[in-house]
Scaffold this motif. Structure first.
Motif, PDB file in Angstrom:
ATOM      1  N   VAL A  86       0.873  -1.176   0.000  1.00 54.02           N
ATOM      2  CA  VAL A  86       0.000   0.000   0.000  1.00 54.02           C
ATOM      3  C   VAL A  86       0.903   1.217   0.000  1.00 54.02           C
ATOM      4  CG1 VAL A  86      -1.655   1.336   1.375  1.00 54.02           C
ATOM      5  CG2 VAL A  86      -1.912  -1.145   1.163  1.00 54.02           C
ATOM      6  N   VAL A  87       0.515   2.240  -0.751  1.00 52.39           N
ATOM      7  CA  VAL A  87       1.311   3.457  -0.788  1.00 52.39           C
ATOM      8  C   VAL A  87       0.448   4.658  -0.425  1.00 52.39           C
ATOM      9  CG1 VAL A  87       0.930   3.873  -3.261  1.00 52.39           C
ATOM     10  CG2 VAL A  87       2.942   4.853  -2.144  1.00 52.39           C
ATOM     11  N   GLY A  88       0.961   5.471   0.496  1.00 51.69           N
ATOM     12  CA  GLY A  88       0.310   6.734   0.807  1.00 51.69           C
ATOM     13  C   GLY A  88       0.815   7.796  -0.137  1.00 51.69           C
ATOM     14  N   MET A  89      -0.020   8.777  -0.426  1.00 53.42           N
ATOM     15  CA  MET A  89       0.355   9.893  -1.299  1.00 53.42           C
ATOM     16  C   MET A  89      -0.072  11.189  -0.630  1.00 53.42           C
ATOM     17  SD  MET A  89      -1.120   8.282  -4.821  1.00 53.42           S
ATOM     18  CE  MET A  89      -0.749   6.582  -5.264  1.00 53.42           C
ATOM     19  N   GLY A  90       0.633  12.262  -0.939  1.00 51.28           N
ATOM     20  CA  GLY A  90       0.262  13.524  -0.324  1.00 51.28           C
ATOM     21  C   GLY A  90       0.785  14.719  -1.081  1.00 51.28           C
ATOM     22  N   SER A 141      -1.002   8.674 -15.381  1.00 52.44           N
ATOM     23  CA  SER A 141      -0.382   8.323 -14.105  1.00 52.44           C
ATOM     24  C   SER A 141      -1.396   7.817 -13.092  1.00 52.44           C
ATOM     25  CB  SER A 141       0.329   9.561 -13.537  1.00 52.44           C
ATOM     26  OG  SER A 141       0.583   9.420 -12.166  1.00 52.44           O
ATOM     27  N   GLY A 142      -1.070   6.697 -12.458  1.00 52.96           N
ATOM     28  CA  GLY A 142      -1.921   6.183 -11.395  1.00 52.96           C
ATOM     29  C   GLY A 142      -1.853   7.061 -10.162  1.00 52.96           C
ATOM     30  N   THR A 143      -0.685   7.676  -9.914  1.00 54.84           N
ATOM     31  CA  THR A 143      -0.560   8.596  -8.789  1.00 54.84           C
ATOM     32  C   THR A 143      -1.516   9.763  -8.959  1.00 54.84           C
ATOM     33  OG1 THR A 143       1.778   8.003  -8.512  1.00 54.84           O
ATOM     34  CG2 THR A 143       1.046  10.047  -7.481  1.00 54.84           C
ATOM     35  N   ARG A 144      -1.593  10.288 -10.181  1.00 56.27           N
ATOM     36  CA  ARG A 144      -2.518  11.398 -10.437  1.00 56.27           C
ATOM     37  C   ARG A 144      -3.960  10.952 -10.255  1.00 56.27           C
ATOM     38  NH1 ARG A 144      -2.672  15.626 -15.582  1.00 56.27           N
ATOM     39  NH2 ARG A 144      -4.659  16.606 -15.036  1.00 56.27           N
ATOM     40  N   ALA A 145      -4.297   9.800 -10.797  1.00 54.98           N
ATOM     41  CA  ALA A 145      -5.675   9.303 -10.679  1.00 54.98           C
ATOM     42  C   ALA A 145      -6.061   9.121  -9.213  1.00 54.98           C
ATOM     43  CB  ALA A 145      -5.818   7.992 -11.440  1.00 54.98           C
ATOM     44  N   SER A 146      -5.157   8.562  -8.428  1.00 49.04           N
ATOM     45  CA  SER A 146      -5.436   8.337  -7.005  1.00 49.04           C
ATOM     46  C   SER A 146      -5.535   9.655  -6.253  1.00 49.04           C
ATOM     47  CB  SER A 146      -4.343   7.471  -6.381  1.00 49.04           C
ATOM     48  OG  SER A 146      -4.341   6.181  -6.949  1.00 49.04           O
ATOM     49  N   PHE A 147      -4.649  10.593  -6.580  1.00 51.17           N
ATOM     50  CA  PHE A 147      -4.668  11.891  -5.898  1.00 51.17           C
ATOM     51  C   PHE A 147      -5.956  12.650  -6.210  1.00 51.17           C
ATOM     52  CE2 PHE A 147      -3.745  16.464  -5.745  1.00 51.17           C
ATOM     53  CZ  PHE A 147      -3.357  16.578  -4.414  1.00 51.17           C
ATOM     54  N   GLU A 148      -6.365  12.645  -7.466  1.00 52.69           N
ATOM     55  CA  GLU A 148      -7.598  13.351  -7.823  1.00 52.69           C
ATOM     56  C   GLU A 148      -8.820  12.686  -7.188  1.00 52.69           C
ATOM     57  OE1 GLU A 148      -6.433  15.484 -12.067  1.00 52.69           O
ATOM     58  OE2 GLU A 148      -7.537  13.589 -12.122  1.00 52.69           O
ATOM     59  N   LYS A 149      -8.806  11.369  -7.124  1.00 55.23           N
ATOM     60  CA  LYS A 149      -9.955  10.647  -6.571  1.00 55.23           C
ATOM     61  C   LYS A 149     -10.079  10.844  -5.072  1.00 55.23           C
ATOM     62  CE  LYS A 149     -12.176   6.093  -6.711  1.00 55.23           C
ATOM     63  NZ  LYS A 149     -12.115   4.748  -7.325  1.00 55.23           N
ATOM     64  N   LYS A 151       1.020   5.424   9.635  1.00 52.03           N
ATOM     65  CA  LYS A 151       0.053   5.026  10.651  1.00 52.03           C
ATOM     66  C   LYS A 151      -1.328   5.621  10.370  1.00 52.03           C
ATOM     67  CE  LYS A 151       1.041   8.757  13.961  1.00 52.03           C
ATOM     68  NZ  LYS A 151       1.412   9.079  15.365  1.00 52.03           N
ATOM     69  N   ASN A 152      -1.370   6.796   9.736  1.00 58.30           N
ATOM     70  CA  ASN A 152      -2.651   7.420   9.419  1.00 58.30           C
ATOM     71  C   ASN A 152      -3.286   6.839   8.159  1.00 58.30           C
ATOM     72  OD1 ASN A 152      -2.453   9.144  11.654  1.00 58.30           O
ATOM     73  ND2 ASN A 152      -1.265  10.648  10.495  1.00 58.30           N
ATOM     74  N   VAL A 153      -2.439   6.259   7.302  1.00 57.93           N
ATOM     75  CA  VAL A 153      -2.965   5.539   6.142  1.00 57.93           C
ATOM     76  C   VAL A 153      -3.624   4.242   6.595  1.00 57.93           C
ATOM     77  CG1 VAL A 153      -2.329   4.251   4.054  1.00 57.93           C
ATOM     78  CG2 VAL A 153      -1.349   6.513   4.468  1.00 57.93           C
ATOM     79  N   ALA A 154      -3.001   3.570   7.550  1.00 58.54           N
ATOM     80  CA  ALA A 154      -3.460   2.241   7.976  1.00 58.54           C
ATOM     81  C   ALA A 154      -4.909   2.237   8.441  1.00 58.54           C
ATOM     82  CB  ALA A 154      -2.560   1.699   9.081  1.00 58.54           C
ATOM     83  N   ASP A 155      -5.346   3.334   9.091  1.00 58.16           N
ATOM     84  CA  ASP A 155      -6.735   3.376   9.559  1.00 58.16           C
ATOM     85  C   ASP A 155      -7.615   4.314   8.722  1.00 58.16           C
ATOM     86  OD1 ASP A 155      -5.980   5.910  10.332  1.00 58.16           O
ATOM     87  OD2 ASP A 155      -6.131   5.531  12.496  1.00 58.16           O
ATOM     88  N   ASN A 156      -7.063   4.776   7.598  1.00 57.20           N
ATOM     89  CA  ASN A 156      -7.790   5.615   6.633  1.00 57.20           C
ATOM     90  C   ASN A 156      -8.063   7.032   7.156  1.00 57.20           C
ATOM     91  OD1 ASN A 156      -8.897   5.613   3.913  1.00 57.20           O
ATOM     92  ND2 ASN A 156     -10.895   5.905   4.837  1.00 57.20           N
ATOM     93  N   SER A 157      -7.412   7.448   8.256  1.00 61.30           N
ATOM     94  CA  SER A 157      -7.567   8.841   8.673  1.00 61.30           C
ATOM     95  C   SER A 157      -6.841   9.760   7.694  1.00 61.30           C
ATOM     96  CB  SER A 157      -7.054   9.053  10.099  1.00 61.30           C
ATOM     97  OG  SER A 157      -5.708   8.650  10.219  1.00 61.30           O
ATOM     98  N   TRP A 158      -5.828   9.211   6.999  1.00 60.10           N
ATOM     99  CA  TRP A 158      -5.235   9.885   5.828  1.00 60.10           C
ATOM    100  C   TRP A 158      -5.785   9.149   4.607  1.00 60.10           C
ATOM    101  CZ3 TRP A 158      -2.543  14.261   4.971  1.00 60.10           C
ATOM    102  CH2 TRP A 158      -2.026  14.446   3.689  1.00 60.10           C
ATOM    103  N   PRO A 159      -6.711   9.775   3.865  1.00 64.08           N
ATOM    104  CA  PRO A 159      -7.452   9.043   2.835  1.00 64.08           C
ATOM    105  C   PRO A 159      -6.762   8.889   1.484  1.00 64.08           C
ATOM    106  CG  PRO A 159      -8.232  11.289   2.935  1.00 64.08           C
ATOM    107  CD  PRO A 159      -7.179  11.165   4.005  1.00 64.08           C
ATOM    108  N   ILE A 160      -5.638   9.585   1.289  1.00 69.84           N
ATOM    109  CA  ILE A 160      -5.000   9.556  -0.035  1.00 69.84           C
ATOM    110  C   ILE A 160      -3.991   8.412  -0.077  1.00 69.84           C
ATOM    111  CG2 ILE A 160      -3.934  10.925  -1.860  1.00 69.84           C
ATOM    112  CD1 ILE A 160      -4.577  13.427  -0.214  1.00 69.84           C
ATOM    113  N   TRP A 161      -4.439   7.252  -0.481  1.00 67.72           N
ATOM    114  CA  TRP A 161      -3.584   6.077  -0.576  1.00 67.72           C
ATOM    115  C   TRP A 161      -4.143   5.124  -1.622  1.00 67.72           C
ATOM    116  CZ3 TRP A 161      -5.837   1.336   0.511  1.00 67.72           C
ATOM    117  CH2 TRP A 161      -7.010   1.342   1.271  1.00 67.72           C
ATOM    118  N   SER A 162      -3.333   4.205  -2.018  1.00 67.74           N
ATOM    119  CA  SER A 162      -3.800   3.185  -2.967  1.00 67.74           C
ATOM    120  C   SER A 162      -3.003   1.910  -2.795  1.00 67.74           C
ATOM    121  CB  SER A 162      -3.677   3.685  -4.414  1.00 67.74           C
ATOM    122  OG  SER A 162      -2.322   3.792  -4.790  1.00 67.74           O
ATOM    123  N   TYR A 163      -3.583   0.824  -3.272  1.00 67.45           N
ATOM    124  CA  TYR A 163      -2.837  -0.436  -3.319  1.00 67.45           C
ATOM    125  C   TYR A 163      -1.802  -0.347  -4.432  1.00 67.45           C
ATOM    126  CZ  TYR A 163      -6.571  -2.456  -0.471  1.00 67.45           C
ATOM    127  OH  TYR A 163      -7.464  -2.713   0.530  1.00 67.45           O
TER     128      TYR A 163
END
Length: 300
Positions: free
Chosen positions: A121-125, A172-180, A236-248
């Motif tokens: 899983v990768v977080g993005m920001g 880019s998948g990073t762009r798609a995930s960030f926009e979503k 740690k914030n990605v793991a519980d989705n409190s940081w929502p910008i992430w993708s598999y």
């Protein structure tokens, strides 16, 4: 001894059989040689993985360790973006298509023809030039910046400086995930685009007023990361989705993988990689996630 015509015929036929036998032996030797060569090629098959630059550092590092333990293997890892990875693996042009997004999210890709292998899983920001004068903004402000409603950093409490938006390319998948997940589905304004995450980081670090977005694995001291609504972009914030910008992080194959490819994919999910390389490079092991999300964004 007198050689009759009949004797000549018998001698000629015998010679023909002898030559034929020699020829057959030579052919058998050639076939055996070809067979041996074919076995060697199969054993030393080159695996080519193409696609997501967000996933690229992880696959490259894992491939290097895998090749050290398996000197007969040959693994080539290239970027190009998730769209490239998905389209090329779907046509059989490469062995593995690396992607930050589900194949179902990419138009023109036959998701049913390729098989998903989630490896991390990768977080993005959002990332900015270090001189913009802010360390955090709200999600609404982030959306306003990337949709062109806010154009100066002083409007969000920063320096009196024009905002320079930098995007990844459309595939880019990073762009798609960030926009979503970062922009709630809004499309970023037309701006300078870059094909690789490394290029984005370099340009943001050197361009006054610049803002873009990167996978956590590309965060370093040359840029500043922004918190959103007082939540920091951390694993740690990605793991519980409190940081929502992430993708598999997906590694797709066309149909079920061949034995050499499966062996490498199995290694990607091994404890050595998941608890070692994955964490060292700023990704999250699949097992660390407290939530699951499907391609429709449904949290499980």
């Amino acid at each position: 001894m007198k050689v009759t015509n009949l004797t000549k015929v018998i001698l000629t036929i015998g010679l023909g059989f002898t030559l034929a036998a020699c020829g057959n032996n030579d052919n058998a030797t050639d076939k055996n040689a070809s067979s041996d060569k074919g076995s060697e090629v199969a054993t030393n098959k080159t695996i080519t993985a193409v696609g997501s630059t967000a996933l690229q550092p992880l696959v490259e590092a894992a491939a290097e360790e895998y090749k050290n333990a398996n000197p007969e293997s040959s693994i080539t890892v290239q970027g190009g973006g998730s769209g490239t990875g998905l389209s090329q693996v779907a046509t059989g042009a490469v062995d593995i298509g690396n992607s930050d997004v589900f194949a179902e999210e990419k138009e023109g890709v036959d998701a049913k023809a390729i098989v998903d292998h989630k490896v991390a899983v990768v977080g993005m920001g959002p990332v900015v030039n270090k001189e913009v004068g802010v360390k955090g903004i709200t999600k609404k402000q982030l959306i306003d910046i990337f949709t062109g409603k806010v154009t100066n950093w002083k409007e969000v409490g920063g320096a009196d400086q024009s905002i320079v938006v930098l995007n990844r390319a459309s595939g880019s998948g990073t762009r798609a995930s960030f926009e979503k997940w970062g922009l709630d589905g809004a499309s970023a304004i037309q701006s300078q685009e870059q094909d690789s995450s490394g290029a984005v980081r370099k340009i943001v670090s050197e361009t006054p007023g610049a803002i873009s977005y990167l996978a956590f694995s590309y965060f370093d001291d040359s840029i500043l990361t922004l918190s959103l609504d007082d939540v920091e972009p951390k694993e740690k914030n990605v793991a519980d989705n409190s940081w929502p910008i992430w993708s598999y992080e997906h590694m797709y194959t066309k149909g079920e993988p061949t034995k050499p490819v499966k062996a490498f994919l199995d290694y990607m999910l091994s404890e050595e990689v998941q608890e070692g390389i994955v964490k060292q490079l700023g990704y999250l092991p699949i097992s660390s996630m407290k939530v699951e999300r499907d391609h429709n964004g449904v949290i499980k």
